[in-house]
Design an enzyme around this catalytic site. Sequence first.
Site, PDB file in Angstrom:
ATOM      1  N   ARG A  35       0.812  -1.230   0.000  1.00  0.00           N
ATOM      2  CA  ARG A  35       0.000   0.000   0.000  1.00  0.00           C
ATOM      3  C   ARG A  35       0.843   1.277   0.000  1.00  0.00           C
ATOM      4  O   ARG A  35       0.409   2.308  -0.499  1.00  0.00           O
ATOM      5  CB  ARG A  35      -0.933   0.001   1.209  1.00  0.00           C
ATOM      6  CG  ARG A  35      -1.987  -1.088   1.121  1.00  0.00           C
ATOM      7  CD  ARG A  35      -3.307  -0.560   1.545  1.00  0.00           C
ATOM      8  NE  ARG A  35      -4.353  -1.521   1.276  1.00  0.00           N
ATOM      9  CZ  ARG A  35      -5.413  -1.679   2.036  1.00  0.00           C
ATOM     10  NH1 ARG A  35      -5.565  -0.942   3.117  1.00  0.00           N
ATOM     11  NH2 ARG A  35      -6.339  -2.543   1.710  1.00  0.00           N
ATOM     12  N   ASP A 140     -15.043  11.644  10.312  1.00  0.00           N
ATOM     13  CA  ASP A 140     -14.047  10.658   9.889  1.00  0.00           C
ATOM     14  C   ASP A 140     -12.675  11.253  10.207  1.00  0.00           C
ATOM     15  O   ASP A 140     -12.545  12.467  10.377  1.00  0.00           O
ATOM     16  CB  ASP A 140     -14.160  10.375   8.383  1.00  0.00           C
ATOM     17  CG  ASP A 140     -13.503   9.058   7.992  1.00  0.00           C
ATOM     18  OD1 ASP A 140     -14.219   8.055   7.831  1.00  0.00           O
ATOM     19  OD2 ASP A 140     -12.258   9.018   7.863  1.00  0.00           O
TER      20      ASP A 140
HETATM   21  C1  LIG Z   1     -14.644   1.161   5.754  1.00  0.00           C
HETATM   22  S1  LIG Z   1     -14.959   2.847   6.131  1.00  0.00           S
HETATM   23  C2  LIG Z   1     -16.591   2.706   6.882  1.00  0.00           C
HETATM   24  C3  LIG Z   1     -17.592   3.638   6.257  1.00  0.00           C
HETATM   25  C4  LIG Z   1     -19.032   3.457   6.704  1.00  0.00           C
HETATM   26  N1  LIG Z   1     -19.174   3.591   8.136  1.00  0.00           N
HETATM   27  C5  LIG Z   1     -19.572   2.125   6.246  1.00  0.00           C
HETATM   28  O1  LIG Z   1     -19.765   1.233   7.071  1.00  0.00           O
HETATM   29  O2  LIG Z   1     -19.796   1.976   5.045  1.00  0.00           O
HETATM   30  C6  LIG Z   1     -13.910   3.087   7.559  1.00  0.00           C
HETATM   31  C7  LIG Z   1     -13.594   4.538   7.827  1.00  0.00           C
HETATM   32  O3  LIG Z   1     -13.007   4.635   9.129  1.00  0.00           O
HETATM   33  C8  LIG Z   1     -12.122   5.727   9.108  1.00  0.00           C
HETATM   34  N2  LIG Z   1     -11.210   5.636  10.269  1.00  0.00           N
HETATM   35  C9  LIG Z   1     -10.155   4.809  10.449  1.00  0.00           C
HETATM   36  N3  LIG Z   1      -9.559   5.055  11.628  1.00  0.00           N
HETATM   37  C10 LIG Z   1     -10.256   6.063  12.215  1.00  0.00           C
HETATM   38  C11 LIG Z   1     -10.133   6.769  13.438  1.00  0.00           C
HETATM   39  N4  LIG Z   1      -9.140   6.492  14.313  1.00  0.00           N
HETATM   40  N5  LIG Z   1     -11.033   7.748  13.713  1.00  0.00           N
HETATM   41  C12 LIG Z   1     -12.032   8.038  12.842  1.00  0.00           C
HETATM   42  N6  LIG Z   1     -12.193   7.412  11.671  1.00  0.00           N
HETATM   43  C13 LIG Z   1     -11.318   6.438  11.367  1.00  0.00           C
HETATM   44  C14 LIG Z   1     -11.420   5.596   7.765  1.00  0.00           C
HETATM   45  O4  LIG Z   1     -10.863   6.833   7.360  1.00  0.00           O
HETATM   46  C15 LIG Z   1     -12.576   5.125   6.868  1.00  0.00           C
HETATM   47  O5  LIG Z   1     -13.151   6.196   6.161  1.00  0.00           O
END
Ligand SMILES: C[S@@+](CC[C@H](N)C(=O)[O-])C[C@H]1O[C@@H](n2cnc3c(N)ncnc32)[C@H](O)[C@@H]1O
Length: 270
Positions: A35, A140
């Site tokens: 990545r 986010d």
């Molecule tokens: C797979 S997406 C989930 C999106 C949506 N909730 C869904 O279920 O479709 C995961 C998101 O978590 C965010 N993320 C990862 N670590 C995080 C953190 N420590 N605090 C806030 N957001 C975080 C990432 O940037 C990403 O956009």
Amino acid sequence: MPQLSDATFQRISALMYESVGLSFADHKKALMSSRLALRLQRLGLSRFEDYAELLEDPDEGAEFQMAVDLLTTNETYFFREPRHFEWLQQELLSQRPRPGLSIWSAASSFGDEAFSLAMLLSDLQAQGLVNNNWSILATDISHRVLTAAREGIYPESRLRYVSPERLRRYCLCGEGPAEGQAMIKPELRTRVKFGQLNLTQPFSGLGPFDAIFLRNVLIYFDPPTKTAVVDRVLGALKPGGLFFVGTAEGRVPCKTPLQALSPGVFRKMA
Ligand SMILES: C[S@@+](CC[C@H](N)C(=O)[O-])C[C@H]1O[C@@H](n2cnc3c(N)ncnc32)[C@H](O)[C@@H]1O
């Protein structure tokens, strides 16, 4: 292709863990390497050690953000896990009238989840089933996804589970060069507020919310971080409020008492 040594893998992992709670087991080394490799190439770096140094530099916050983006997945789409939206609707219809309603999409990615919620609430409002006093907060950690979310433009494939009526009511479908894209209409776009928030750090001044969606983000955290994040987020949920996690995320490890209602659906005990 540069080689990621065990030591540098540990170094980047530690940095990601301390700053944003991302946890990388040893078998994730190849994933991290693949990545980040392209990013090194873009920056003209030939060694992961130099990239680690960059990530440790407090003046290189934007690069750190970029690495977080590359190491997590922002995969999302409208009305993902539709049963959760049905649960919410059922809950709202069973508890009327409500003076107001506020919902938090706590790892919103590009906003698909938040705008799905906005479509649902807007429909219920049009039917006179909820009043106009509702709001949605979407947060986010990633600046990049939030910038895109505020624009509200999506490839139509991400809207594949949005009904034709909702598409008509809430989206403008692109033509010509914008063919295959849909834009959320401004009336709906303004109902969702986006903000940056790191779930692994303490926060204050949010909520209390009637429902919280914390879906498909816990997978990035190790067990102690998961517990801390879930309890912290649940602190912003009203007693009796609904809490949603991704159905694939398994048991919810927290100290806050919860009643399990259905896969990924919980009620915070009063
Ligand atoms: C797979 S997406 C989930 C999106 C949506 N909730 C869904 O279920 O479709 C995961 C998101 O978590 C965010 N993320 C990862 N670590 C995080 C953190 N420590 N605090 C806030 N957001 C975080 C990432 O940037 C990403 O956009």
